[in-house]
Design a protein around this motif. Structure first.
Motif, PDB file in Angstrom:
ATOM      1  N   ALA A  31      -3.199 -10.607   9.994  1.00 57.07           N
ATOM      2  CA  ALA A  31      -3.090 -12.059  10.062  1.00 57.07           C
ATOM      3  C   ALA A  31      -3.716 -12.544  11.366  1.00 57.07           C
ATOM      4  N   ALA A  32      -4.575 -13.525  11.249  1.00 60.43           N
ATOM      5  CA  ALA A  32      -5.224 -14.073  12.437  1.00 60.43           C
ATOM      6  C   ALA A  32      -4.294 -15.049  13.156  1.00 60.43           C
ATOM      7  N   ALA A  33      -4.647 -15.394  14.390  1.00 61.46           N
ATOM      8  CA  ALA A  33      -3.847 -16.345  15.151  1.00 61.46           C
ATOM      9  C   ALA A  33      -4.035 -17.771  14.655  1.00 61.46           C
ATOM     10  N   SER A  34      -5.117 -18.012  13.939  1.00 67.51           N
ATOM     11  CA  SER A  34      -5.397 -19.355  13.443  1.00 67.51           C
ATOM     12  C   SER A  34      -6.226 -19.260  12.172  1.00 67.51           C
ATOM     13  N   ASP A  35      -6.631 -20.398  11.661  1.00 64.93           N
ATOM     14  CA  ASP A  35      -7.425 -20.416  10.437  1.00 64.93           C
ATOM     15  C   ASP A  35      -8.896 -20.350  10.789  1.00 64.93           C
ATOM     16  N   GLY A  36      -9.645 -19.680   9.932  1.00 64.34           N
ATOM     17  CA  GLY A  36     -11.069 -19.570  10.154  1.00 64.34           C
ATOM     18  C   GLY A  36     -11.636 -18.442   9.323  1.00 64.34           C
ATOM     19  N   ARG A  37     -12.886 -18.131   9.590  1.00 67.66           N
ATOM     20  CA  ARG A  37     -13.578 -17.083   8.856  1.00 67.66           C
ATOM     21  C   ARG A  37     -13.830 -15.936   9.834  1.00 67.66           C
ATOM     22  N   TYR A  38     -12.911 -14.986   9.877  1.00 63.41           N
ATOM     23  CA  TYR A  38     -12.910 -13.968  10.911  1.00 63.41           C
ATOM     24  C   TYR A  38     -13.161 -12.581  10.340  1.00 63.41           C
ATOM     25  N   TYR A  39     -13.981 -11.804  11.026  1.00 64.54           N
ATOM     26  CA  TYR A  39     -14.263 -10.455  10.559  1.00 64.54           C
ATOM     27  C   TYR A  39     -14.186  -9.415  11.669  1.00 64.54           C
ATOM     28  N   LEU A  40     -13.752  -9.823  12.848  1.00 59.83           N
ATOM     29  CA  LEU A  40     -13.587  -8.886  13.959  1.00 59.83           C
ATOM     30  C   LEU A  40     -12.112  -8.561  14.166  1.00 59.83           C
ATOM     31  N   GLU A  41     -11.820  -7.320  14.490  1.00 58.07           N
ATOM     32  CA  GLU A  41     -10.428  -6.920  14.688  1.00 58.07           C
ATOM     33  C   GLU A  41      -9.753  -7.747  15.766  1.00 58.07           C
ATOM     34  N   ARG A  42     -10.468  -8.077  16.840  1.00 53.16           N
ATOM     35  CA  ARG A  42      -9.852  -8.791  17.957  1.00 53.16           C
ATOM     36  C   ARG A  42      -9.470 -10.222  17.593  1.00 53.16           C
ATOM     37  N   GLN A  43      -9.914 -10.692  16.442  1.00 50.86           N
ATOM     38  CA  GLN A  43      -9.566 -12.036  15.993  1.00 50.86           C
ATOM     39  C   GLN A  43      -8.242 -12.062  15.223  1.00 50.86           C
ATOM     40  N   TYR A  44      -7.649 -10.904  15.043  1.00 51.50           N
ATOM     41  CA  TYR A  44      -6.401 -10.792  14.303  1.00 51.50           C
ATOM     42  C   TYR A  44      -5.260 -10.403  15.232  1.00 51.50           C
ATOM     43  N   SER A  45      -4.146 -11.080  15.061  1.00 47.13           N
ATOM     44  CA  SER A  45      -3.010 -10.900  15.977  1.00 47.13           C
ATOM     45  C   SER A  45      -1.940  -9.977  15.422  1.00 47.13           C
ATOM     46  N   TYR A  46      -1.799  -9.914  14.119  1.00 46.79           N
ATOM     47  CA  TYR A  46      -0.728  -9.149  13.494  1.00 46.79           C
ATOM     48  C   TYR A  46      -1.316  -8.192  12.469  1.00 46.79           C
ATOM     49  N   TRP A  47      -0.734  -6.987  12.433  1.00 46.54           N
ATOM     50  CA  TRP A  47      -1.246  -5.947  11.545  1.00 46.54           C
ATOM     51  C   TRP A  47      -0.112  -5.319  10.746  1.00 46.54           C
ATOM     52  N   GLY A  48      -0.411  -4.992   9.489  1.00 48.29           N
ATOM     53  CA  GLY A  48       0.522  -4.250   8.669  1.00 48.29           C
ATOM     54  C   GLY A  48       0.418  -2.761   8.958  1.00 48.29           C
ATOM     55  N   GLN A  49       1.245  -1.986   8.280  1.00 46.78           N
ATOM     56  CA  GLN A  49       1.326  -0.555   8.561  1.00 46.78           C
ATOM     57  C   GLN A  49       0.252   0.253   7.841  1.00 46.78           C
ATOM     58  N   GLY A  50      -0.420  -0.343   6.888  1.00 47.99           N
ATOM     59  CA  GLY A  50      -1.457   0.368   6.158  1.00 47.99           C
ATOM     60  C   GLY A  50      -0.942   0.994   4.873  1.00 47.99           C
ATOM     61  N   THR A  51      -1.818   1.070   3.897  1.00 50.42           N
ATOM     62  CA  THR A  51      -1.502   1.712   2.629  1.00 50.42           C
ATOM     63  C   THR A  51      -2.686   2.611   2.252  1.00 50.42           C
ATOM     64  N   GLN A  52      -2.380   3.821   1.817  1.00 50.13           N
ATOM     65  CA  GLN A  52      -3.424   4.805   1.533  1.00 50.13           C
ATOM     66  C   GLN A  52      -4.036   4.584   0.152  1.00 50.13           C
ATOM     67  N   VAL A  53      -5.352   4.555   0.111  1.00 49.76           N
ATOM     68  CA  VAL A  53      -6.094   4.502  -1.143  1.00 49.76           C
ATOM     69  C   VAL A  53      -6.960   5.758  -1.200  1.00 49.76           C
ATOM     70  N   THR A  54      -6.798   6.519  -2.263  1.00 52.37           N
ATOM     71  CA  THR A  54      -7.576   7.740  -2.449  1.00 52.37           C
ATOM     72  C   THR A  54      -8.293   7.668  -3.787  1.00 52.37           C
ATOM     73  N   VAL A  55      -9.605   7.810  -3.750  1.00 52.25           N
ATOM     74  CA  VAL A  55     -10.420   7.735  -4.960  1.00 52.25           C
ATOM     75  C   VAL A  55     -11.020   9.115  -5.203  1.00 52.25           C
ATOM     76  N   SER A  56     -10.675   9.698  -6.336  1.00 53.56           N
ATOM     77  CA  SER A  56     -11.181  11.026  -6.664  1.00 53.56           C
ATOM     78  C   SER A  56     -12.457  10.918  -7.493  1.00 53.56           C
ATOM     79  N   SER A  57     -13.322  11.893  -7.328  1.00 50.75           N
ATOM     80  CA  SER A  57     -14.608  11.871  -8.047  1.00 50.75           C
ATOM     81  C   SER A  57     -14.503  12.584  -9.382  1.00 50.75           C
TER      82      SER A  57
END
Length: 123
Positions: free
Chosen positions: A97-123
């Motif tokens: 989640a960013a600190a404000s509204d906008g079109r952001y694509y850099l990590e430093r533009q985001y203030s809050y982070w979730g814990q992550g979820t694993q995605v595994t794609v098998s061939s």
């Protein structure tokens, strides 16, 4: 703001998954939301972002045409629909989640982070 990501798992190449990220805690506010991913041995990279209104999105070239981002502000939830998955999409996916509204694509533009979820794609 706390972010809880879910929906990851194991899927075969060509399959689909939908990730969800629910925000809770103090007032969520009008924030841009984003998804990033980190594959083994690689740095974390931007995947997608969406403005508070949902009218503007920005998708990384590596997943454009296969992934879409959306949000439901009534539920404080953002989604990442992933179609035509490839083995190279295997990674831990993080919502942010960013600190404000906008079109952001850099990590430093985001203030809050979730814990992550694993995605595994098998061939």
């Amino acid at each position: 703001v706390q972010l809880q990501a879910s929906g990851g798992g194991l899927v075969q190449a060509g399959g689909s998954l939908r990730l969800s990220c629910e925000a809770s805690g103090r007032t969520f506010g009008r924030r841009a939301m984003g998804w990033f991913r980190k594959a083994p041995g690689k740095v974390r990279e931007f995947v997608a972002t969406i403005t508070w209104s949902g009218f503007s999105t920005y998708i990384a070239d590596s997943v454009k045409g296969r992934f879409t981002i959306s949000r439901d502000n009534a539920k404080n939830t953002v989604y990442l629909q992933m179609n035509s998955l490839k083995p190279e999409d295997t990674a831990v996916y993080y919502c942010a989640a960013a600190a404000s509204d906008g079109r952001y694509y850099l990590e430093r533009q985001y203030s809050y982070w979730g814990q992550g979820t694993q995605v595994t794609v098998s061939s």
